[in-house]
Scaffold this motif. Structure first.
Motif, PDB file in Angstrom:
ATOM      1  N   ARG A 181      16.879   5.824  -0.128  1.00 24.59           N
ATOM      2  CA  ARG A 181      15.636   6.391  -0.643  1.00 24.59           C
ATOM      3  C   ARG A 181      14.836   5.333  -1.401  1.00 24.59           C
ATOM      4  O   ARG A 181      15.389   4.519  -2.126  1.00 24.59           O
ATOM      5  CB  ARG A 181      15.996   7.518  -1.614  1.00 24.59           C
ATOM      6  N   SER A 182      13.541   5.383  -1.225  1.00 26.74           N
ATOM      7  CA  SER A 182      12.645   4.466  -1.916  1.00 26.74           C
ATOM      8  C   SER A 182      11.593   5.323  -2.627  1.00 26.74           C
ATOM      9  O   SER A 182      11.810   6.501  -2.848  1.00 26.74           O
ATOM     10  CB  SER A 182      12.040   3.520  -0.867  1.00 26.74           C
ATOM     11  N   GLY A 183      10.474   4.725  -2.993  1.00 27.56           N
ATOM     12  CA  GLY A 183       9.356   5.515  -3.528  1.00 27.56           C
ATOM     13  C   GLY A 183       9.583   6.002  -4.938  1.00 27.56           C
ATOM     14  O   GLY A 183      10.690   5.955  -5.458  1.00 27.56           O
TER      15      GLY A 183
ATOM     16  N   GLU B 209      10.210  -1.492  -9.999  1.00 28.96           N
ATOM     17  CA  GLU B 209      11.641  -1.470 -10.375  1.00 28.96           C
ATOM     18  C   GLU B 209      12.511  -1.306  -9.129  1.00 28.96           C
ATOM     19  O   GLU B 209      13.596  -1.879  -9.021  1.00 28.96           O
ATOM     20  CB  GLU B 209      11.979  -0.310 -11.336  1.00 28.96           C
ATOM     21  N   ARG B 210      12.028  -0.472  -8.202  1.00 23.08           N
ATOM     22  CA  ARG B 210      12.770  -0.264  -6.951  1.00 23.08           C
ATOM     23  C   ARG B 210      12.802  -1.584  -6.154  1.00 23.08           C
ATOM     24  O   ARG B 210      13.825  -1.959  -5.598  1.00 23.08           O
ATOM     25  CB  ARG B 210      12.115   0.855  -6.143  1.00 23.08           C
ATOM     26  N   LEU B 211      11.684  -2.286  -6.161  1.00 22.71           N
ATOM     27  CA  LEU B 211      11.618  -3.548  -5.433  1.00 22.71           C
ATOM     28  C   LEU B 211      12.577  -4.578  -6.023  1.00 22.71           C
ATOM     29  O   LEU B 211      13.239  -5.320  -5.293  1.00 22.71           O
ATOM     30  CB  LEU B 211      10.179  -4.078  -5.465  1.00 22.71           C
TER      31      LEU B 211
ATOM     32  N   GLN C 156       4.695   3.860  13.293  1.00 21.47           N
ATOM     33  CA  GLN C 156       4.421   2.567  12.654  1.00 21.47           C
ATOM     34  C   GLN C 156       4.618   1.408  13.648  1.00 21.47           C
ATOM     35  O   GLN C 156       3.964   0.373  13.528  1.00 21.47           O
ATOM     36  CB  GLN C 156       5.299   2.387  11.404  1.00 21.47           C
ATOM     37  N   TYR C 157       5.502   1.589  14.633  1.00 18.10           N
ATOM     38  CA  TYR C 157       5.636   0.564  15.675  1.00 18.10           C
ATOM     39  C   TYR C 157       4.392   0.539  16.566  1.00 18.10           C
ATOM     40  O   TYR C 157       4.001  -0.523  17.070  1.00 18.10           O
ATOM     41  CB  TYR C 157       6.924   0.766  16.477  1.00 18.10           C
ATOM     42  N   ASP C 158       3.750   1.711  16.750  1.00 16.31           N
ATOM     43  CA  ASP C 158       2.458   1.726  17.461  1.00 16.31           C
ATOM     44  C   ASP C 158       1.428   0.940  16.652  1.00 16.31           C
ATOM     45  O   ASP C 158       0.634   0.184  17.219  1.00 16.31           O
ATOM     46  CB  ASP C 158       1.965   3.166  17.647  1.00 16.31           C
TER      47      ASP C 158
ATOM     48  N   HIS D  38      19.746  -6.615  -3.804  1.00 11.91           N
ATOM     49  CA  HIS D  38      20.657  -6.364  -2.673  1.00 11.91           C
ATOM     50  C   HIS D  38      20.582  -7.509  -1.670  1.00 11.91           C
ATOM     51  O   HIS D  38      21.593  -7.988  -1.168  1.00 11.91           O
ATOM     52  CB  HIS D  38      20.311  -5.061  -1.937  1.00 11.91           C
ATOM     53  N   TYR D  39      19.359  -7.941  -1.371  1.00  6.43           N
ATOM     54  CA  TYR D  39      19.188  -9.056  -0.415  1.00  6.43           C
ATOM     55  C   TYR D  39      19.773 -10.349  -0.998  1.00  6.43           C
ATOM     56  O   TYR D  39      20.446 -11.110  -0.302  1.00  6.43           O
ATOM     57  CB  TYR D  39      17.713  -9.244  -0.044  1.00  6.43           C
ATOM     58  N   GLN D  40      19.495 -10.604  -2.307  1.00 12.92           N
ATOM     59  CA  GLN D  40      19.979 -11.861  -2.902  1.00 12.92           C
ATOM     60  C   GLN D  40      21.504 -11.881  -2.958  1.00 12.92           C
ATOM     61  O   GLN D  40      22.115 -12.948  -2.890  1.00 12.92           O
ATOM     62  CB  GLN D  40      19.371 -12.096  -4.301  1.00 12.92           C
TER      63      GLN D  40
ATOM     64  N   VAL E 150      19.598 -13.472   2.870  1.00 10.71           N
ATOM     65  CA  VAL E 150      19.547 -13.417   4.335  1.00 10.71           C
ATOM     66  C   VAL E 150      19.915 -12.016   4.807  1.00 10.71           C
ATOM     67  O   VAL E 150      20.997 -11.528   4.517  1.00 10.71           O
ATOM     68  CB  VAL E 150      20.522 -14.433   4.974  1.00 10.71           C
ATOM     69  N   SER E 151      18.997 -11.383   5.522  1.00  5.53           N
ATOM     70  CA  SER E 151      19.331 -10.130   6.184  1.00  5.53           C
ATOM     71  C   SER E 151      19.974 -10.445   7.522  1.00  5.53           C
ATOM     72  O   SER E 151      19.541 -11.368   8.208  1.00  5.53           O
ATOM     73  CB  SER E 151      18.074  -9.298   6.429  1.00  5.53           C
ATOM     74  N   PRO E 152      20.969  -9.655   7.903  1.00  7.13           N
ATOM     75  CA  PRO E 152      21.572  -9.907   9.232  1.00  7.13           C
ATOM     76  C   PRO E 152      20.677  -9.463  10.387  1.00  7.13           C
ATOM     77  O   PRO E 152      20.982  -9.747  11.550  1.00  7.13           O
ATOM     78  CB  PRO E 152      22.857  -9.074   9.190  1.00  7.13           C
TER      79      PRO E 152
ATOM     80  N   GLY F 118       0.791  -1.234   0.000  1.00  6.17           N
ATOM     81  CA  GLY F 118       0.000   0.000   0.000  1.00  6.17           C
ATOM     82  C   GLY F 118       0.822   1.282   0.000  1.00  6.17           C
ATOM     83  O   GLY F 118       0.301   2.351   0.267  1.00  6.17           O
ATOM     84  N   ARG F 119       2.126   1.187  -0.271  1.00  4.15           N
ATOM     85  CA  ARG F 119       2.958   2.388  -0.130  1.00  4.15           C
ATOM     86  C   ARG F 119       3.456   2.981  -1.441  1.00  4.15           C
ATOM     87  O   ARG F 119       4.285   3.884  -1.444  1.00  4.15           O
ATOM     88  CB  ARG F 119       4.148   2.110   0.771  1.00  4.15           C
ATOM     89  N   GLY F 120       3.014   2.459  -2.548  1.00  2.00           N
ATOM     90  CA  GLY F 120       3.353   3.084  -3.822  1.00  2.00           C
ATOM     91  C   GLY F 120       4.831   3.021  -4.174  1.00  2.00           C
ATOM     92  O   GLY F 120       5.357   3.927  -4.812  1.00  2.00           O
TER      93      GLY F 120
ATOM     94  N   HIS G 246      22.325  -3.751   9.855  1.00  2.00           N
ATOM     95  CA  HIS G 246      21.405  -4.517   9.007  1.00  2.00           C
ATOM     96  C   HIS G 246      21.659  -4.164   7.549  1.00  2.00           C
ATOM     97  O   HIS G 246      22.640  -3.508   7.211  1.00  2.00           O
ATOM     98  CB  HIS G 246      19.962  -4.292   9.448  1.00  2.00           C
ATOM     99  N   LEU G 247      20.758  -4.608   6.684  1.00  4.17           N
ATOM    100  CA  LEU G 247      21.060  -4.534   5.251  1.00  4.17           C
ATOM    101  C   LEU G 247      21.252  -3.107   4.730  1.00  4.17           C
ATOM    102  O   LEU G 247      22.055  -2.875   3.830  1.00  4.17           O
ATOM    103  CB  LEU G 247      19.978  -5.247   4.427  1.00  4.17           C
ATOM    104  N   GLU G 248      20.519  -2.145   5.271  1.00  3.29           N
ATOM    105  CA  GLU G 248      20.667  -0.765   4.798  1.00  3.29           C
ATOM    106  C   GLU G 248      22.093  -0.267   5.088  1.00  3.29           C
ATOM    107  O   GLU G 248      22.566   0.653   4.446  1.00  3.29           O
ATOM    108  CB  GLU G 248      19.672   0.187   5.465  1.00  3.29           C
TER     109      GLU G 248
ATOM    110  N   LYS H 189      -0.919  10.244   3.169  1.00  2.00           N
ATOM    111  CA  LYS H 189      -1.475   9.454   2.054  1.00  2.00           C
ATOM    112  C   LYS H 189      -0.411   9.310   0.974  1.00  2.00           C
ATOM    113  O   LYS H 189       0.246  10.261   0.600  1.00  2.00           O
ATOM    114  CB  LYS H 189      -2.685  10.172   1.455  1.00  2.00           C
ATOM    115  N   ARG H 190      -0.236   8.068   0.509  1.00  2.00           N
ATOM    116  CA  ARG H 190       0.778   7.825  -0.510  1.00  2.00           C
ATOM    117  C   ARG H 190       0.114   7.465  -1.821  1.00  2.00           C
ATOM    118  O   ARG H 190      -0.983   6.938  -1.822  1.00  2.00           O
ATOM    119  CB  ARG H 190       1.675   6.678  -0.081  1.00  2.00           C
ATOM    120  N   PRO H 191       0.818   7.709  -2.935  1.00  3.18           N
ATOM    121  CA  PRO H 191       0.246   7.341  -4.228  1.00  3.18           C
ATOM    122  C   PRO H 191       0.022   5.832  -4.278  1.00  3.18           C
ATOM    123  O   PRO H 191       0.887   5.064  -3.872  1.00  3.18           O
ATOM    124  CB  PRO H 191       1.323   7.769  -5.233  1.00  3.18           C
TER     125      PRO H 191
END
Ligand SMILES: CC1=C(CCC(=O)O)c2cc3nc(cc4[nH]c(cc5[nH]c(cc1n2)c(C)c5CCC(=O)O)c(CCC(=O)O)c4C)C(CCC(=O)O)=C3C
Ligand SMILES: [Fe+2]
Length: 341
Positions: free
Chosen positions: A219-221, A36-38, A116-118, A44-46, A51-53, A30-32, A258-260, A336-338
Motif C-alpha cells: 500500500r502507498s498513498g 515519508e512513504r517515499l 497506465q501502460y496505454d 527498501h531499495y537501498q 538495485v531492483s531485480p 502527481g500522485r500525492g 521484483h522488489l515488491e 483524481k488524486r490529492p
C-alpha cells in the motif's frame, strides 16, 4: 497480420543507489504519495544496494522467449526507468519497425495494471513522430499457462513446509476509488480486484484447495485514502490469532520476483511469520518458468496466426488496443488524486 517486432513494456527499476530517488520521483509524479512513504520505499531499495531485480528479470524472461525459437526481434522499454519506452520506440523507428506488438508485464485490468501502460504507449508515440503502430497484447490473468505456473509454484512452496498451511494469495493494493473505476462503467467497476480474485480461484481449483484467502500488499498513498485491504502482514497476524501455524504466500498479482516481492513478502511478511512462529513459504512467480515464455509466444500467435485465445474465466479478453487507446470508452479512467502541496 504481420508485425516487425515485439516491445516488452515494463515498470522499470533503479540500477544503483543514485537512481533510486529519481526513479521514485518518476513513479509517483502527481500522485500525492507522502514524502515519508517515499523515504520508507527508498530504504527498501537501498537495502538491496539501490538495485531492483526487475530489469534483470525482464531481460531473462525476454531471453526465455527467444529460446523458444521466437522469430521477431524483442525490444525492451519501461515506464519509469531506463531503457525508457520513448527511447526504445525511437530506436525501433530507426531500425525500420513499422508495426509492433506490445507485451505489458502485467496480467490484469485496472488503471495501474492496464490503462497506465496505454498511457506509456501514448507518451512514447508523442515523443516519436511517425513512430511504429503499437498493438498491445491482451490481459492474461486467466490464461491456463499463467494459472498452472502459479499452481506449481504453490505446490513447490508447500513441499518446503513441515506442517499444514493456509494458502494466501496477494496482489498490489490500489486505492479503492481506482478499483471502483476499473473496467468499462457498464461492467460495474472493480475489474482489477475481481480478476485477482478469479485468478486466485483458478489456481486454488487447479490445486484442489477450497480454503484460501486473497489479500493485498505494498500500500502507498496518504493514510486517509482507503486502499484495498486487508494487508498481507495484518492478515498473517489474524491467521496466527486463529491458530494457523504455516502459510504459503502466492504473489498472484505479479509476474516476477521484483522488489515488491523480495521486500514486502520475502522480508516483511517472512519476518512477521518468524516472530509469530508461523512457517512461511513463498510461491515462485512465473517470470523464469518456460510456460511464461510460451504464454507470450501464444499471445503473439493470437495475432500473427489467428490462434484462438485460451482463457479460463468469463471475463472479456480486454487490454488489446492500438496506439495507446483505452480498452473501451471510460475504461479504467484515472481517478483524481490529492495533489501534494
Ligand atoms: C497494480 C500495481 C502493480 C501491478 C501491475 C504491474 O506490475 O504493472 C504494481 C507493480 C509495481 N510497482 C512497483 C513499484 C512501485 N509502485 C509504487 C506505487 C504504486 N503502485 C501501484 C499499483 C501497482 N503497482 C499504485 C496504485 C501505486 C501508488 C502510486 C500510483 O498511483 O502510481 C511505488 C511508489 C512508492 C510506493 O510504494 O509508495 C513503487 C516504487 C514495481 C517495481 C518493483 C521493482 O522496482 O522491482 C512494480 C512491478
Ligand atoms: Fe506499484
Amino acid at each position: 497480420m504481420s508485425f516487425d517486432a515485439l516491445l516488452w513494456l515494463s515498470f522499470g527499476g533503479p540500477e544503483g543507489p543514485e537512481d533510486v530517488r529519481p526513479f521514485l520521483e518518476n513513479v509517483v509524479r502527481g500522485r500525492g504519495v507522502p514524502p515519508e512513504r517515499l523515504d520508507e520505499v527508498e530504504a527498501h531499495y537501498q537495502h538491496f544496494g539501490g538495485v531492483s531485480p526487475i530489469n534483470r528479470l525482464n531481460l531473462e524472461a525476454m531471453d526465455a522467449v527467444r529460446a523458444t525459437g521466437f522469430e521477431l526481434p524483442i525490444y525492451f522499454g519501461n515506464r519509469n526507468w531506463h531503457p525508457m519506452v520513448e527511447d526504445t520506440v525511437a530506436q525501433m523507428k530507426a531500425d525500420g519497425v513499422r508495426r509492433a506488438l506490445v507485451f505489458p508485464t502485467s496480467a490484469y485490468g485496472g488503471y495501474s495494471a492496464c490503462r497506465q501502460y496505454d498511457e506509456d504507449i501514448l507518451r512514447a508515440l508523442a515523443a516519436v513522430p511517425d513512430g511504429p503502430e503499437l498493438v498491445k497484447l491482451r490481459q492474461f490473468f486467466d490464461h491456463p499457462l499463467f494459472i498452472s505456473a502459479f499452481a506449481d509454484g504453490v505446490r513447490a512452496a508447500a513441499e518446503s513446509l513441515s506442517g499444514s498451511y493456509r494458502l494466501v494469495f496477494t496482489a498490489h493494493s490500489v486505492p479503492v476509488s481506482a478499483d471502483k473505476a476499473a473496467g468499462p462503467p457498464e461492467e460495474g467497476g472493480y475489474r482489477y480486484s475481481r480478476q485477482v480474485v478469479e485468478a486466485s480461484r483458478l489456481v486454488a481449483a487447479e490445486l484442489g484447495i477450497t480454503e484460501y484467502d486473497v489479500v493485498w500488499q505494498s500500500r502507498s498513498g496518504p493514510p486517509q485514502i482507503p486502499w484495498l485491504e486487508p494487508d498481507i502482514v495484518d492478515h498473517i497476524d489474524a491467521l496466527h490469532a486463529k491458530g494457523v501455524t504455516g502459510v504459503v504466500v502466492c504473489p498472484i498479482g505479479f509476474v516476477s520476483d521484483h522488489l515488491e516481492v523480495v521486500w514486502d513478502l520475502d522480508t516483511e511478511a517472512r519476518d512477521r511469520c518468524a516472530e509469530l512462529g508461523v512457517e512461511f513459504a513463498r510461491a515462485a512467480t512465473p517470470n523464469s518458468d518456460p510456460r511464461f515464455a510460451e504464454l507470450v509466444v501464444e499471445l503473439v500467435a493470437e495475432h500473427t496466426e489467428g490462434v484462438p485465445a485460451r482463457k479460463l474465466s468469463e471475463f472479456v479478453a480486454a487490454g488489446c488496443t492500438v496506439n495507446g487507446a483505452p480498452c473501451a470508452p471510460l475504461c479504467c479512467e484515472p481517478v483524481k488524486r490529492p495533489v501534494r502541496a
